[in-house]
Motif scaffolding. Structure first.
Motif, PDB file in Angstrom:
ATOM      1  N   SER A   1       8.411   8.739  16.126  1.00  0.00           N
ATOM      2  CA  SER A   1       8.944   9.567  14.936  1.00  0.00           C
ATOM      3  C   SER A   1       8.286   9.178  12.882  1.00  0.00           C
ATOM      4  O   SER A   1       8.675   9.663  12.505  1.00  0.00           O
ATOM      5  CB  SER A   1      10.166   8.947  14.725  1.00  0.00           C
ATOM      6  OG  SER A   1      10.176   7.916  14.639  1.00  0.00           O
ATOM      7  N   THR A   2       7.218   8.795  13.219  1.00  0.00           N
ATOM      8  CA  THR A   2       6.904   8.598  12.688  1.00  0.00           C
ATOM      9  C   THR A   2       5.677   9.821  11.997  1.00  0.00           C
ATOM     10  O   THR A   2       6.136  10.476  12.578  1.00  0.00           O
ATOM     11  CB  THR A   2       5.235   7.519  12.489  1.00  0.00           C
ATOM     12  OG1 THR A   2       4.983   7.861  13.248  1.00  0.00           O
ATOM     13  CG2 THR A   2       6.192   6.491  13.076  1.00  0.00           C
TER      14      THR A   2
ATOM     15  N   SER B   1       3.173  13.555   2.803  1.00  0.00           N
ATOM     16  CA  SER B   1       3.069  12.893   1.923  1.00  0.00           C
ATOM     17  C   SER B   1       1.487  13.547   1.058  1.00  0.00           C
ATOM     18  O   SER B   1       1.344  13.374   2.252  1.00  0.00           O
ATOM     19  CB  SER B   1       2.950  11.178   1.506  1.00  0.00           C
ATOM     20  OG  SER B   1       2.821  10.407   2.380  1.00  0.00           O
TER      21      SER B   1
ATOM     22  N   GLU C   1       3.116   9.429   5.434  1.00  0.00           N
ATOM     23  CA  GLU C   1       4.883   9.691   5.366  1.00  0.00           C
ATOM     24  C   GLU C   1       5.601  10.597   5.345  1.00  0.00           C
ATOM     25  O   GLU C   1       4.784  12.140   4.764  1.00  0.00           O
ATOM     26  CB  GLU C   1       5.661   8.675   4.296  1.00  0.00           C
ATOM     27  CG  GLU C   1       4.787   7.026   3.949  1.00  0.00           C
ATOM     28  CD  GLU C   1       5.412   5.946   5.082  1.00  0.00           C
ATOM     29  OE1 GLU C   1       6.486   6.457   5.354  1.00  0.00           O
ATOM     30  OE2 GLU C   1       4.753   5.241   4.948  1.00  0.00           O
ATOM     31  N   TYR C   2       6.971  10.958   5.644  1.00  0.00           N
ATOM     32  CA  TYR C   2       7.375  12.127   4.920  1.00  0.00           C
ATOM     33  C   TYR C   2       7.771  12.578   3.947  1.00  0.00           C
ATOM     34  O   TYR C   2       7.384  11.299   2.876  1.00  0.00           O
ATOM     35  CB  TYR C   2       8.513  11.997   5.799  1.00  0.00           C
ATOM     36  CG  TYR C   2       8.804  12.359   7.590  1.00  0.00           C
ATOM     37  CD1 TYR C   2       7.566  12.945   7.631  1.00  0.00           C
ATOM     38  CD2 TYR C   2       8.930  11.221   8.339  1.00  0.00           C
ATOM     39  CE1 TYR C   2       7.955  13.339   9.688  1.00  0.00           C
ATOM     40  CE2 TYR C   2       8.745  11.541   9.273  1.00  0.00           C
ATOM     41  CZ  TYR C   2       8.678  12.405   9.812  1.00  0.00           C
ATOM     42  OH  TYR C   2       8.239  13.003  11.681  1.00  0.00           O
TER      43      TYR C   2
ATOM     44  N   LYS D   1      10.550  14.002   2.897  1.00  0.00           N
ATOM     45  CA  LYS D   1      11.565  13.925   2.966  1.00  0.00           C
ATOM     46  C   LYS D   1      12.036  13.359   4.523  1.00  0.00           C
ATOM     47  O   LYS D   1      11.596  13.313   5.707  1.00  0.00           O
ATOM     48  CB  LYS D   1      12.495  15.273   3.098  1.00  0.00           C
ATOM     49  CG  LYS D   1      12.071  15.766   1.245  1.00  0.00           C
ATOM     50  CD  LYS D   1      13.343  17.209   1.593  1.00  0.00           C
ATOM     51  CE  LYS D   1      12.845  18.252   0.112  1.00  0.00           C
ATOM     52  NZ  LYS D   1      13.283  19.496   0.085  1.00  0.00           N
ATOM     53  N   LYS D   2      13.152  12.142   4.340  1.00  0.00           N
ATOM     54  CA  LYS D   2      13.369  11.970   5.513  1.00  0.00           C
ATOM     55  C   LYS D   2      13.928  12.358   6.611  1.00  0.00           C
ATOM     56  O   LYS D   2      13.772  12.467   7.320  1.00  0.00           O
ATOM     57  CB  LYS D   2      14.255  10.067   5.233  1.00  0.00           C
ATOM     58  CG  LYS D   2      13.771   9.487   4.206  1.00  0.00           C
ATOM     59  CD  LYS D   2      14.594   8.121   4.229  1.00  0.00           C
ATOM     60  CE  LYS D   2      14.053   7.034   3.817  1.00  0.00           C
ATOM     61  NZ  LYS D   2      15.493   6.050   2.515  1.00  0.00           N
ATOM     62  N   LYS D   3      14.653  13.064   6.255  1.00  0.00           N
ATOM     63  CA  LYS D   3      15.289  14.393   6.871  1.00  0.00           C
ATOM     64  C   LYS D   3      13.965  15.284   8.115  1.00  0.00           C
ATOM     65  O   LYS D   3      14.058  15.425   9.962  1.00  0.00           O
ATOM     66  CB  LYS D   3      15.801  15.645   6.538  1.00  0.00           C
ATOM     67  CG  LYS D   3      15.196  16.477   5.610  1.00  0.00           C
ATOM     68  CD  LYS D   3      16.247  18.033   4.989  1.00  0.00           C
ATOM     69  CE  LYS D   3      15.139  19.086   4.449  1.00  0.00           C
ATOM     70  NZ  LYS D   3      15.585  20.097   3.926  1.00  0.00           N
ATOM     71  N   TRP D   4      12.975  14.943   7.847  1.00  0.00           N
ATOM     72  CA  TRP D   4      11.763  15.940   9.213  1.00  0.00           C
ATOM     73  C   TRP D   4      12.429  14.560   9.923  1.00  0.00           C
ATOM     74  O   TRP D   4      11.376  14.944  11.354  1.00  0.00           O
ATOM     75  CB  TRP D   4      10.816  16.088   8.204  1.00  0.00           C
ATOM     76  CG  TRP D   4      11.192  16.784   6.896  1.00  0.00           C
ATOM     77  CD1 TRP D   4      10.339  16.832   6.112  1.00  0.00           C
ATOM     78  CD2 TRP D   4      11.050  18.202   7.004  1.00  0.00           C
ATOM     79  NE1 TRP D   4      10.108  17.225   5.205  1.00  0.00           N
ATOM     80  CE2 TRP D   4      10.667  18.937   5.725  1.00  0.00           C
ATOM     81  CE3 TRP D   4      12.102  19.086   8.054  1.00  0.00           C
ATOM     82  CZ2 TRP D   4      11.336  19.814   5.457  1.00  0.00           C
ATOM     83  CZ3 TRP D   4      12.617  19.664   7.388  1.00  0.00           C
ATOM     84  CH2 TRP D   4      12.392  20.673   6.007  1.00  0.00           C
ATOM     85  N   LYS D   5      12.410  13.580  10.014  1.00  0.00           N
ATOM     86  CA  LYS D   5      12.583  12.845  11.030  1.00  0.00           C
ATOM     87  C   LYS D   5      13.500  12.569  12.230  1.00  0.00           C
ATOM     88  O   LYS D   5      12.657  12.366  13.317  1.00  0.00           O
ATOM     89  CB  LYS D   5      13.084  10.884  10.416  1.00  0.00           C
ATOM     90  CG  LYS D   5      12.221  10.081  11.188  1.00  0.00           C
ATOM     91  CD  LYS D   5      12.922   8.503  10.799  1.00  0.00           C
ATOM     92  CE  LYS D   5      12.159   7.837  11.619  1.00  0.00           C
ATOM     93  NZ  LYS D   5      12.149   6.183  10.763  1.00  0.00           N
ATOM     94  N   ARG D   6      14.177  13.434  11.684  1.00  0.00           N
ATOM     95  CA  ARG D   6      15.425  13.935  12.698  1.00  0.00           C
ATOM     96  C   ARG D   6      14.722  15.160  13.516  1.00  0.00           C
ATOM     97  O   ARG D   6      15.350  15.669  14.830  1.00  0.00           O
ATOM     98  CB  ARG D   6      16.162  14.805  12.077  1.00  0.00           C
ATOM     99  CG  ARG D   6      17.140  13.536  11.076  1.00  0.00           C
ATOM    100  CD  ARG D   6      18.832  13.969  10.672  1.00  0.00           C
ATOM    101  NE  ARG D   6      18.880  15.052  10.578  1.00  0.00           N
ATOM    102  CZ  ARG D   6      18.778  15.391   8.763  1.00  0.00           C
ATOM    103  NH1 ARG D   6      18.632  14.647   8.283  1.00  0.00           N
ATOM    104  NH2 ARG D   6      18.965  16.073   8.443  1.00  0.00           N
TER     105      ARG D   6
END
Length: 314
Positions: free
Chosen positions: A170-171, A150, A155-156, A158-163
């Motif tokens: 993982s933040t 962001s 923040e990410y 896209k949530k997929k980058w958390k993987r």
């Protein structure tokens, strides 16, 4: 003159900064340089030099994640589950940074140059430059930060980058240190990343760095006594009340125990069981040391552990 080796093997949660020569049986110290352009999180109208410098520093911090990749080491013949990456860098030094606009992009682009030093697994260096003192290698660096973060980097996008990062850290705040462009290949290729030419040069020209025995034995005020300190930390800090069995499963503890075996079984050191034991072993040399820790401590409520080993040489 006889000399005595005195070793304190200390195990607890600690972070320390050491300055001096880097010695490694499995790594090679190299200097590296690269120049890279990336899409920053700054608005295209930004022109403040400090902000541009900060943006370059933030991008350069992603080197920690790049070098930390076990999959990056696996490509050079290492087992991914036995290593934590293929290189470790000192904090990268940003030499120059400039901002520029690209078309009607609403984000500012930044070009910067880094000059740094890192320790690289020796087989990786050989794959990069063979036996030569210097050479180059291409490694993937992120090019599009707004696609990941962001605008405030909290923040990410896209949530997929958390993987694509560590499951515990993982933040978005930790992403630069733990992201893995070799596991998540999308983060290692266009359009999100680009192959960047790293110029590398060995700090030690050829051969393995030798233990600086002459310097240690030199007249440095310690007489014939040489004291070595080893400090290790937990891989995953155990909770208060953890049993010895639970603690002994930690990777950091296993390293601590392995050093003890190395000292006693391979190098002839004797483990000191008490202060009286150490005093009797060292004799008059005992007065040359200042003990700030117990001689031995197997378990305590603060989860700190100490071991002391001694050896007479000659």
């Amino acid at each position: 003159m006889k000399s005595t080796f005195f070793v304190l093997l200390i195990f607890f949660v600690v972070t320390s900064v050491c300055r001096g020569r880097t010695l490694s049986a499995s790594g090679v110290e190299v200097r590296y340089k690269y120049t890279h352009q990336f899409r920053s999180l700054l608005p295209a109208s930004a022109s403040d030099k400090d902000s541009i410098d900060d943006a370059a520093e933030f991008h350069a911090a992603h080197l920690f994640g790049l070098f930390h990749s076990p999959e990056g080491a696996e490509a050079h013949g290492y087992y991914a589950d036995l290593v934590e990456g293929f290189a470790g860098t000192k904090h990268p030094h940003v030499v120059t940074a400039r901002g520029f606009r690209k078309g009607d992009d609403r984000y500012l682009w930044v070009e910067y140059q880094v000059d740094g030093t890192m320790l690289v697994l020796k087989d990786v260096v050989e794959d990069w430059i063979g036996n030569r003192p210097s050479g180059s290698v291409e490694l993937p660096l992120l090019s599009d930060l707004p696609a990941i973060y962001s605008d405030n980097a909290e923040e990410y996008r896209k949530k997929k980058w958390k993987r694509c990062t560590d499951s515990h850290y993982s933040t978005a705040y930790d992403f630069s240190y733990f992201y893995d462009p070799f596991r998540c290949e999308e983060l290692g290729r266009s359009p999100l990343a680009a192959d960047v030419k790293f110029s590398v040069e060995r700090v030690t020209k050829g051969g393995r760095a030798q233990f600086p025995q002459k310097a240690i034995y030199a007249d440095n005020g310690n007489g014939p006594l040489t004291t070595l300190y080893f400090v290790a930390g937990f891989d995953d800090t155990p909770a208060s009340g953890s049993t010895p069995h639970e603690i002994h499963q930690d990777a950091g503890w296993k390293t601590y125990a392995a050093v003890e075996r190395l000292l006693t079984e391979t190098h002839g050191f004797r483990k000191m069981e008490s202060l009286a034991d150490l005093r009797a072993f060292l004799g008059e040399e005992f007065s040359r040391i200042e003990l700030l820790t117990p001689v031995t401590l197997v378990h305590d409520v603060q989860r700190r552990y100490f071991g002391t080993f001694a050896k007479k040489n000659g």
